[in-house]
Design a protein around this motif. Structure first.
Motif, PDB file in Angstrom:
ATOM      1  N   ASP A  10       0.922  -1.041   0.038  1.00 59.25           N
ATOM      2  CA  ASP A  10      -0.069  -0.113   0.022  1.00 59.25           C
ATOM      3  C   ASP A  10       1.037   1.289   0.041  1.00 59.25           C
ATOM      4  OD1 ASP A  10      -1.732   1.999   0.804  1.00 59.25           O
ATOM      5  OD2 ASP A  10      -2.700   0.860   2.375  1.00 59.25           O
ATOM      6  N   ILE A  11       0.790   2.117  -1.000  1.00 60.02           N
ATOM      7  CA  ILE A  11       1.898   3.341  -1.304  1.00 60.02           C
ATOM      8  C   ILE A  11       1.697   4.301  -0.090  1.00 60.02           C
ATOM      9  CG2 ILE A  11       0.367   4.606  -2.777  1.00 60.02           C
ATOM     10  CD1 ILE A  11       3.010   4.995  -4.461  1.00 60.02           C
ATOM     11  N   GLY A  32      -9.559   4.822  -5.847  1.00 59.16           N
ATOM     12  CA  GLY A  32      -8.384   4.020  -6.297  1.00 59.16           C
ATOM     13  C   GLY A  32      -7.210   4.685  -5.571  1.00 59.16           C
ATOM     14  N   VAL A  33      -6.227   4.642  -6.042  1.00 58.13           N
ATOM     15  CA  VAL A  33      -5.091   5.155  -5.033  1.00 58.13           C
ATOM     16  C   VAL A  33      -5.082   6.568  -4.742  1.00 58.13           C
ATOM     17  CG1 VAL A  33      -3.710   5.408  -7.035  1.00 58.13           C
ATOM     18  CG2 VAL A  33      -2.486   4.815  -4.811  1.00 58.13           C
ATOM     19  N   SER A 115       0.827   1.814  -9.775  1.00 57.47           N
ATOM     20  CA  SER A 115       0.833   1.485 -11.187  1.00 57.47           C
ATOM     21  C   SER A 115      -0.243   2.401 -11.835  1.00 57.47           C
ATOM     22  CB  SER A 115       0.352   0.021 -11.499  1.00 57.47           C
ATOM     23  OG  SER A 115       0.061  -0.154 -12.848  1.00 57.47           O
ATOM     24  N   SER A 117      -2.524   4.645 -14.165  1.00 54.35           N
ATOM     25  CA  SER A 117      -3.301   4.295 -15.399  1.00 54.35           C
ATOM     26  C   SER A 117      -3.755   2.801 -15.671  1.00 54.35           C
ATOM     27  CB  SER A 117      -2.834   4.920 -16.732  1.00 54.35           C
ATOM     28  OG  SER A 117      -2.900   6.166 -16.803  1.00 54.35           O
ATOM     29  N   GLY A 119      -5.572   1.080 -13.615  1.00 60.02           N
ATOM     30  CA  GLY A 119      -6.866   0.643 -12.657  1.00 60.02           C
ATOM     31  C   GLY A 119      -8.125   1.291 -13.340  1.00 60.02           C
ATOM     32  N   VAL A 120      -8.654   2.175 -12.866  1.00 63.41           N
ATOM     33  CA  VAL A 120      -9.791   2.822 -13.614  1.00 63.41           C
ATOM     34  C   VAL A 120      -9.536   3.380 -14.893  1.00 63.41           C
ATOM     35  CG1 VAL A 120     -11.870   4.707 -13.525  1.00 63.41           C
ATOM     36  CG2 VAL A 120     -11.086   3.241 -11.387  1.00 63.41           C
ATOM     37  N   TYR A 121      -8.381   3.738 -15.292  1.00 62.50           N
ATOM     38  CA  TYR A 121      -7.953   4.275 -16.486  1.00 62.50           C
ATOM     39  C   TYR A 121      -7.798   3.067 -17.603  1.00 62.50           C
ATOM     40  CZ  TYR A 121      -8.190   9.002 -14.984  1.00 62.50           C
ATOM     41  OH  TYR A 121      -8.455  10.424 -14.406  1.00 62.50           O
ATOM     42  N   PHE A 154      -0.242  -3.189  -5.916  1.00 60.86           N
ATOM     43  CA  PHE A 154      -1.379  -3.355  -4.857  1.00 60.86           C
ATOM     44  C   PHE A 154      -1.923  -4.717  -4.998  1.00 60.86           C
ATOM     45  CE2 PHE A 154      -5.528  -1.862  -2.923  1.00 60.86           C
ATOM     46  CZ  PHE A 154      -4.831  -1.623  -1.720  1.00 60.86           C
TER      47      PHE A 154
HETATM   48  P1  ADP Z   1      -5.977   5.234 -12.583  1.00 59.25           P
HETATM   49  O1  ADP Z   1      -6.901   6.022 -12.674  1.00 59.25           O
HETATM   50  O2  ADP Z   1      -4.537   5.964 -12.868  1.00 59.25           O
HETATM   51  O3  ADP Z   1      -5.994   3.962 -13.438  1.00 59.25           O
HETATM   52  P2  ADP Z   1      -6.369   3.620 -10.126  1.00 59.25           P
HETATM   53  O4  ADP Z   1      -6.165   4.203  -8.555  1.00 59.25           O
HETATM   54  O5  ADP Z   1      -7.603   3.479 -10.578  1.00 59.25           O
HETATM   55  O6  ADP Z   1      -5.513   4.708 -11.148  1.00 59.25           O
HETATM   56  O7  ADP Z   1      -5.312   2.529 -10.106  1.00 59.25           O
HETATM   57  C1  ADP Z   1      -3.884   2.520 -10.400  1.00 59.25           C
HETATM   58  C2  ADP Z   1      -3.337   1.393  -9.540  1.00 59.25           C
HETATM   59  O8  ADP Z   1      -3.329   1.669  -8.341  1.00 59.25           O
HETATM   60  C3  ADP Z   1      -4.187  -0.118  -9.764  1.00 59.25           C
HETATM   61  O9  ADP Z   1      -3.079  -0.927  -9.906  1.00 59.25           O
HETATM   62  C4  ADP Z   1      -4.629  -0.289  -8.241  1.00 59.25           C
HETATM   63  O10 ADP Z   1      -4.939  -1.308  -7.931  1.00 59.25           O
HETATM   64  C5  ADP Z   1      -3.540   0.224  -7.418  1.00 59.25           C
HETATM   65  N1  ADP Z   1      -3.971   0.922  -5.941  1.00 59.25           N
HETATM   66  C6  ADP Z   1      -5.056   1.215  -5.399  1.00 59.25           C
HETATM   67  N2  ADP Z   1      -4.945   1.513  -4.139  1.00 59.25           N
HETATM   68  C7  ADP Z   1      -3.676   1.607  -3.928  1.00 59.25           C
HETATM   69  C8  ADP Z   1      -2.853   1.796  -2.867  1.00 59.25           C
HETATM   70  N3  ADP Z   1      -3.131   2.014  -1.674  1.00 59.25           N
HETATM   71  N4  ADP Z   1      -1.290   1.460  -2.972  1.00 59.25           N
HETATM   72  C9  ADP Z   1      -0.827   1.208  -4.229  1.00 59.25           C
HETATM   73  N5  ADP Z   1      -1.551   0.858  -5.306  1.00 59.25           N
HETATM   74  C10 ADP Z   1      -2.942   1.141  -5.147  1.00 59.25           C
END
Ligand code: ADP
Length: 167
Positions: A10-11, A32-33, A115, A117, A119-121, A154
């Motif tokens: 978890d970042i 998300g993050v 990581s 973009s 996730g939701v992107y 994550f």
């Molecule tokens: P984006 O909109 O850029 O795609 P997201 O937050 O939806 O961003 O996802 C980007 C990445 O971050 C995904 O792999 C997601 O699983 C991861 N993520 C979500 N929460 C955390 C966290 N607390 N620490 C690290 N990575 C996370």
């Protein structure tokens, strides 16, 4: 030359000089993050982000870390995946490059990325991992201060994709 690490975690818990937030162009928080970072940093982060009046995709902005263990938070909106013909690859590389440039300018030795973009992107994971690691490696060749970059993944699938790219 600096080194690249890939860890699962978890970042918001990472004690780096700077952590990077996969933000959106409003910089005013989201899911998300981004949501996790805002919750952990505390409400003062919103006030700091508000002053930027947003940020274009691929650029980056820096704030303090507030309640996080990190000293700084670097906010970068990665590209939304639109099928691959909308400059997504270059914009993703820009997010990594511009975040690292800001970290270097603020004398950060250690930087942690989520990581961006993927996730939701919806950016394809393997393709994103390849661009991320290539861009980080290239940056480390000429970095002044940054000497350790950690990809904080994550989930297992994300961890495996980045792990594969560093060898
Ligand atoms: P984006 O909109 O850029 O795609 P997201 O937050 O939806 O961003 O996802 C980007 C990445 O971050 C995904 O792999 C997601 O699983 C991861 N993520 C979500 N929460 C955390 C966290 N607390 N620490 C690290 N990575 C996370």
């Amino acid at each position: 030359m600096g080194q690249i690490k890939v860890i699962k975690g978890d970042i918001t818990k990472v004690k780096a000089d700077a952590i990077v937030n996969a933000a959106n162009t409003t910089l005013m928080g989201g899911g998300g993050v981004d949501g996790a970072i805002h919750r952990a940093a505390g409400p003062a982060l919103y006030g700091a982000c508000e002053k930027f009046h947003g940020c274009p995709t691929g650029e980056a902005r820096i704030t303090g870390g507030f309640n996080l263990p990190a000293k700084f938070i670097i906010h970068t909106p990665g590209p939304v995946w639109h099928g691959g013909n909308s400059n997504e690859d270059q914009l993703l590389a820009n997010s990594y490059h511009n975040s690292l440039t800001l970290a270097d300018q603020h004398l950060c030795e250690t930087v942690a990325f989520p990581s961006i973009s993927t996730g939701v992107y919806a950016f394809p994971l393997e393709r994103a991992a390849e661009i991320a690691i290539k861009t980080i490696k290239k940056f480390l060749l000429t970095a002044q201060i940054v000497n350790e970059v950690t990809m904080v993944c994550f989930d297992e699938k994300t961890f495996a994709a980045y792990q594969q790219q560093i060898y």
